[in-house]
Enzyme design. Sequence first.
Site, PDB file in Angstrom:
ATOM      1  N   ASP A 104       0.864  -1.182   0.000  1.00 41.81           N
ATOM      2  CA  ASP A 104       0.000   0.000   0.000  1.00 41.81           C
ATOM      3  C   ASP A 104       0.902   1.233   0.000  1.00 41.81           C
ATOM      4  O   ASP A 104       1.785   1.358   0.850  1.00 41.81           O
ATOM      5  CB  ASP A 104      -0.891  -0.007   1.248  1.00 41.81           C
ATOM      6  CG  ASP A 104      -1.943   1.082   1.184  1.00 41.81           C
ATOM      7  OD1 ASP A 104      -1.645   2.196   0.702  1.00 41.81           O
ATOM      8  OD2 ASP A 104      -3.072   0.821   1.631  1.00 41.81           O
ATOM      9  N   TYR A 158      -5.624   1.816 -18.721  1.00 42.18           N
ATOM     10  CA  TYR A 158      -6.892   2.538 -18.612  1.00 42.18           C
ATOM     11  C   TYR A 158      -6.968   3.664 -19.644  1.00 42.18           C
ATOM     12  O   TYR A 158      -8.024   3.946 -20.194  1.00 42.18           O
ATOM     13  CB  TYR A 158      -7.060   3.105 -17.194  1.00 42.18           C
ATOM     14  CG  TYR A 158      -7.688   2.126 -16.231  1.00 42.18           C
ATOM     15  CD1 TYR A 158      -7.103   0.888 -15.982  1.00 42.18           C
ATOM     16  CD2 TYR A 158      -8.863   2.429 -15.565  1.00 42.18           C
ATOM     17  CE1 TYR A 158      -7.666  -0.012 -15.099  1.00 42.18           C
ATOM     18  CE2 TYR A 158      -9.443   1.520 -14.676  1.00 42.18           C
ATOM     19  CZ  TYR A 158      -8.834   0.304 -14.448  1.00 42.18           C
ATOM     20  OH  TYR A 158      -9.406  -0.592 -13.577  1.00 42.18           O
ATOM     21  N   GLU A 159      -5.849   4.294 -19.904  1.00 42.81           N
ATOM     22  CA  GLU A 159      -5.815   5.391 -20.884  1.00 42.81           C
ATOM     23  C   GLU A 159      -6.173   4.866 -22.280  1.00 42.81           C
ATOM     24  O   GLU A 159      -6.947   5.494 -23.013  1.00 42.81           O
ATOM     25  CB  GLU A 159      -4.412   6.006 -20.893  1.00 42.81           C
ATOM     26  CG  GLU A 159      -4.256   7.241 -21.747  1.00 42.81           C
ATOM     27  CD  GLU A 159      -2.884   7.890 -21.552  1.00 42.81           C
ATOM     28  OE1 GLU A 159      -2.100   7.415 -20.712  1.00 42.81           O
ATOM     29  OE2 GLU A 159      -2.594   8.870 -22.245  1.00 42.81           O
ATOM     30  N   ASP A 171      -7.781   5.262  -8.452  1.00 44.15           N
ATOM     31  CA  ASP A 171      -9.178   5.011  -8.075  1.00 44.15           C
ATOM     32  C   ASP A 171      -9.814   6.313  -7.599  1.00 44.15           C
ATOM     33  O   ASP A 171      -9.239   7.028  -6.774  1.00 44.15           O
ATOM     34  CB  ASP A 171      -9.236   3.962  -6.957  1.00 44.15           C
ATOM     35  CG  ASP A 171      -8.643   2.627  -7.413  1.00 44.15           C
ATOM     36  OD1 ASP A 171      -8.790   2.289  -8.597  1.00 44.15           O
ATOM     37  OD2 ASP A 171      -8.016   1.938  -6.585  1.00 44.15           O
ATOM     38  N   LYS A 218     -17.061   9.071  -3.016  1.00 45.88           N
ATOM     39  CA  LYS A 218     -17.764   9.530  -1.809  1.00 45.88           C
ATOM     40  C   LYS A 218     -16.864  10.435  -0.972  1.00 45.88           C
ATOM     41  O   LYS A 218     -15.685  10.108  -0.747  1.00 45.88           O
ATOM     42  CB  LYS A 218     -18.198   8.334  -0.958  1.00 45.88           C
ATOM     43  CG  LYS A 218     -19.276   7.512  -1.638  1.00 45.88           C
ATOM     44  CD  LYS A 218     -19.749   6.383  -0.763  1.00 45.88           C
ATOM     45  CE  LYS A 218     -20.826   5.619  -1.517  1.00 45.88           C
ATOM     46  NZ  LYS A 218     -20.874   4.198  -1.174  1.00 45.88           N
TER      47      LYS A 218
HETATM   48  N1  SAM Z   1      -2.305   2.764 -13.460  1.00 45.88           N
HETATM   49  C1  SAM Z   1      -3.024   1.727 -14.168  1.00 45.88           C
HETATM   50  C2  SAM Z   1      -3.600   2.269 -15.436  1.00 45.88           C
HETATM   51  O1  SAM Z   1      -3.619   3.494 -15.625  1.00 45.88           O
HETATM   52  O2  SAM Z   1      -3.999   1.481 -16.296  1.00 45.88           O
HETATM   53  C3  SAM Z   1      -4.108   1.075 -13.272  1.00 45.88           C
HETATM   54  C4  SAM Z   1      -5.215   1.956 -12.824  1.00 45.88           C
HETATM   55  S1  SAM Z   1      -6.299   1.162 -11.666  1.00 45.88           S
HETATM   56  C5  SAM Z   1      -7.768   2.076 -11.786  1.00 45.88           C
HETATM   57  C6  SAM Z   1      -5.661   1.736 -10.095  1.00 45.88           C
HETATM   58  C7  SAM Z   1      -4.685   0.747  -9.462  1.00 45.88           C
HETATM   59  O3  SAM Z   1      -4.119   1.363  -8.326  1.00 45.88           O
HETATM   60  C8  SAM Z   1      -5.339  -0.543  -8.974  1.00 45.88           C
HETATM   61  O4  SAM Z   1      -4.650  -1.660  -9.497  1.00 45.88           O
HETATM   62  C9  SAM Z   1      -5.241  -0.468  -7.447  1.00 45.88           C
HETATM   63  O5  SAM Z   1      -5.100  -1.721  -6.846  1.00 45.88           O
HETATM   64  C10 SAM Z   1      -4.008   0.404  -7.276  1.00 45.88           C
HETATM   65  N2  SAM Z   1      -3.984   1.163  -6.010  1.00 45.88           N
HETATM   66  C11 SAM Z   1      -4.962   1.952  -5.534  1.00 45.88           C
HETATM   67  N3  SAM Z   1      -4.626   2.488  -4.346  1.00 45.88           N
HETATM   68  C12 SAM Z   1      -3.380   2.020  -4.077  1.00 45.88           C
HETATM   69  C13 SAM Z   1      -2.492   2.207  -2.985  1.00 45.88           C
HETATM   70  N4  SAM Z   1      -2.835   2.962  -1.927  1.00 45.88           N
HETATM   71  N5  SAM Z   1      -1.287   1.595  -3.015  1.00 45.88           N
HETATM   72  C14 SAM Z   1      -0.944   0.806  -4.074  1.00 45.88           C
HETATM   73  N6  SAM Z   1      -1.759   0.583  -5.137  1.00 45.88           N
HETATM   74  C15 SAM Z   1      -2.958   1.177  -5.131  1.00 45.88           C
END
Ligand code: SAM
Length: 214
Positions: free
Chosen positions: A98, A196-197, A120, A124
């Site tokens: 994390d 995602y982009e 993410d 909320k």
């Molecule tokens: N960066 C990638 C992309 O643009 O395609 C993935 C985007 S995905 C929506 C967000 C990723 O961030 C997820 O795999 C999630 O598990 C990770 N993530 C979210 N909060 C995190 C945190 N606090 N520490 C490590 N990873 C995190």
Amino acid sequence: MRLRNIPRADGVIDAHRAVIKKPEEQRGQWAQVFGNEKPIQIEIGMGKGQFILNMAKAHPEINFIGIERYSSVLLRALEKYDTEEFENLENIRFICMDAREIENVFAPAEVDKIFLNFSDPWPKDRHAKRRLTSPDFMKVYDQVLAKDGCVEFKTDNQDLFTYSLEAIPEAGWKIEAFTRDLHHSDMAEGNVMTEYETKFSAMGNPICKLIASR
Ligand code: SAM
């Protein structure tokens, strides 16, 4: 992104040479991990790794570290790394953790740039502190980033972007540049697409980007 739990993920991650298993033990010593003094850039929440793997391939002069908290997602990045396209890259490592804890993993100023891609949104209000551009997270980045370092953030989520344009200065940072249509802006040069982009721009969503420094 949270993929279905994959039982074999932990075993693959433990055995993989590019994964740093006890990253706290490398605090202040990342140059030794890579065996050179090249700048270190990290992506927080790298997902399946498309962006950071292509960055590492395009920039052998930089060392990259991909951080992802879910083992099932990191597994997908490792599978990509192990393909012919990427397997000999020496300038990339991965950590399963994390990002809230990165102060325990990097010494002050050990990181030269932080990428946040399609983080993410946590829409909320009561979850605002979980957003990776929240003032709480910016304080954490402040602890590990070099003086001239910066944070680069991309998203297609307009609400999260608007929030970030306000929250980042609240944390004492400057917005150096931003656009709400990256692919048609002068910030597009050298852009490397994330998973995602690729997906959201194909759906017609404009991509937002900002660069923040202290
Ligand atoms: N960066 C990638 C992309 O643009 O395609 C993935 C985007 S995905 C929506 C967000 C990723 O961030 C997820 O795999 C999630 O598990 C990770 N993530 C979210 N909060 C995190 C945190 N606090 N520490 C490590 N990873 C995190």
